[in-house]
Design a protein around this motif. Structure first.
Motif: not given
Length: 544
Positions: A494-508, A531-542
């Motif tokens: 999933x890629x971020x919405x390029x037309x919006x500057x969403x702080x939660x999606x600055x990790x690319x 991207x603007x933030x470093x790479x890494x693993x995250x959990x978003x749901x269960x």
């Protein structure tokens, strides 16, 4: 057909005199109503005593305090002032049914064919002055053939045009010197300032406007200043001028306002329509105090109220029950409905739930039910396929169990506390739905059939302690616990919405995985490529 006659009523001290009429805890002395303008407090309205002290509207508050230290101030209340002006509009209907408001402090009345009922125009003006004096209000009235001329006479009759400060020594001479010079030049006397001076006889609009300052044409201040720099101070100075050069130099507003005042351009008066009001009451011969008696009263009131709603094609959204006690106290309960209703069945159970909150005291001798908020309910005729018609008929026939449930819950916890989810057009997981108020939205009949798996519990991204590489981790730590992977399905990119500057999606770009763990939970992990933030693993749901 008689010429139109327009009466303009201007209340220059409306805000201040409204407060003086209430006079609840208001200390005596000069009063000023303040408003905020460009970050500073300025005077919006003054009492007569404050004006006598040398203050004026538009003056800064700190300057006014230096001139009048005993000044009493209150902040402006535009909503209360608008309601007060509406009350004055109802009073002015005694002179003519054609009354309109000119916010924030004026009324305009078309009295064509009405003046003779009061003994003539001067007698009508005197009646206006007498009524306003009894109400404790200051009023200035103007009467002419057009709305613009009446407006001008009400505000500027008897006033001279202010001289423009051009720097010329002669133009800036003392006031007394200018007055003597005017008499030596044979200048016309100053117009009368009484009520008669504010009445322009039929057909005499041009003569009545001629001596007034140009501000009487309702022109912007910068336009009046620009005309003054050319030596044009009064209306008569531009009456004979060619219109085209005037419009090119100062804009069409000058020509339009002049034509409106002279009657060349129509300026209609649109009176406010009477507001829709739905209320019924029941006076009781003896005071009551039992809930069963109040329910019996509701059974008599609600059918009448609903019949009035149906006559106007409206449905009630909020209903208030008022119980008037024998000791002149009033108990009120209010309920909201999940959908507009024009029948008693949805309203009665909700009001019955609230009857326990009413304190009857010595007894209730009057009940009143009012539809506080209504919405249009238009009759619909369904045609077409038989199944579609039957489905629509079933919905209208009373398949409203969910709406009734929402109404009952809303009566206890409030309508705003009941929410429903609705699909949204977005591939971003946290934006794939929206939360709406259940009472003010329709349920979604067909949720999109997504072939993509989404977790039952969705949370904001939380960091996962795992090796920084795109392959799913075999072991990781999340929320202070250590997990071991049994298998992973994916990835779903999933890629971020390029037309919006969403702080939660600055990790690319994210790669989502469904990970089964030995400890039991099935988690939704993603790897952010950075991207603007470093790479890494995250959990978003269960998952369930």
């Amino acid at each position: 057909m008689p010429a139109r006659r327009i009466l303009s009523l201007w209340f220059p001290r409306l805000a201040a005199e409204r407060l003086q009429r209430a006079a609840r805890g208001l200390p005596p002395g000069p009063l000023a109503v303040l408003a905020e303008e460009n970050g500073a407090e300025v005077i919006a309205a003054l009492s007569a005593e404050a004006e006598a002290a040398g203050l004026y509207p538009g003056q800064r508050f700190r300057d006014a305090c230096a001139i009048c230290p005993a000044l009493v101030t209150r902040m402006a209340d535009p909503a209360a002032e608008a309601a007060f002006l509406t009350g004055l509009r109802r009073w002015a209907a005694k002179f003519s049914p054609w009354v309109a408001e000119e916010p924030p402090d004026a009324l305009v009345i078309d009295i064509t064919g009405c003046a003779h009922l009061f003994g003539g125009e001067e007698a009508l003006m005197a009646q206006v002055q007498e009524d306003c004096a009894g109400l404790g209000l200051s009023v200035r009235a103007g009467l002419a053939d057009t709305r613009g001329a009446a407006w001008a006479l009400a505000r500027y009759a008897g006033r001279r045009a202010a001289p423009h400060r051009s720097g010329d020594a002669i133009a800036q001479e003392a006031r007394a010197t200018r007055a003597r010079a005017a008499r030596r030049r044979g200048a016309p006397p100053r117009p009368a300032t009484g009520p008669a001076g504010r009445i322009a006889a039929p057909g005499q609009t041009r003569q009545a406007l001629a001596p007034l300052p140009l501000a009487a044409l309702r022109l912007p201040g910068e336009t009046v200043a620009g005309l003054a720099r050319l030596g044009l101070h009064r209306v008569e100075d531009i009456l004979g001028m060619p219109r085209a050069p005037l419009a090119r130099r100062f804009g069409r507003a000058v020509v339009e306002r002049l034509d409106q005042a002279l009657g060349a351009t129509p300026e209609p008066i649109s009176p406010a329509a009477a507001p829709l009001h739905f209320a019924v009451r029941l006076s009781l011969p003896e005071p009551i105090g039992l809930e069963t008696d109040m329910l019996a009263g509701l059974d008599r009131l609600l059918p009448v109220l609903c019949a009035r709603l149906r006559d106007k094609g409206r449905g009630a959204r909020r209903v208030q029950l008022q119980a008037w006690r024998a000791d002149r106290g009033v108990e009120r309960v209010e309920v909201g409905l999940a959908r507009p209703a024009d029948t008693p069945d949805p309203i009665r159970p909700l009001l019955a739930m609230k009857l326990g909150e009413i304190d009857p005291g010595p007894g209730i001798d009057r009940l009143r039910v009012e539809a506080m908020q209504t919405e249009p309910l238009h009759p619909r005729q369904h045609a077409g396929h038989a199944a579609a018609a039957e489905s629509a008929a079933a919905r209208q026939a009373g398949d409203s169990g969910l709406d009734d449930l929402i109404g009952r819950l809303g009566a206890r916890v409030g309508m705003d506390a009941i929410l429903r989810l609705y699909p949204a057009e977005s591939h971003v997981p946290e934006k794939g739905y929206q939360v709406l108020a259940a009472a003010w939205s329709a349920p979604c009949e067909h949720w999109p059939d997504r072939h993509l798996h989404r977790p039952l519990l969705l949370c904001p991204p939380e960091p996962v302690a795992a090796p920084d590489r795109p392959a799913p981790p075999t072991a990781f730590r999340w929320r202070g616990r250590r997990f071991h992977s049994l298998g992973a399905a994916g990835p779903e990119r999933i890629a971020p919405e390029w037309w919006l500057d969403d702080p939660a999606w600055r990790s690319g770009v994210r790669d989502y995985w469904r990970v089964d763990t030995e400890e039991g939970p099935r988690l939704w992990l993603y790897y952010a490529h950075g991207a603007e933030m470093s790479s890494g693993w995250f959990c978003q749901g269960q998952f369930a």
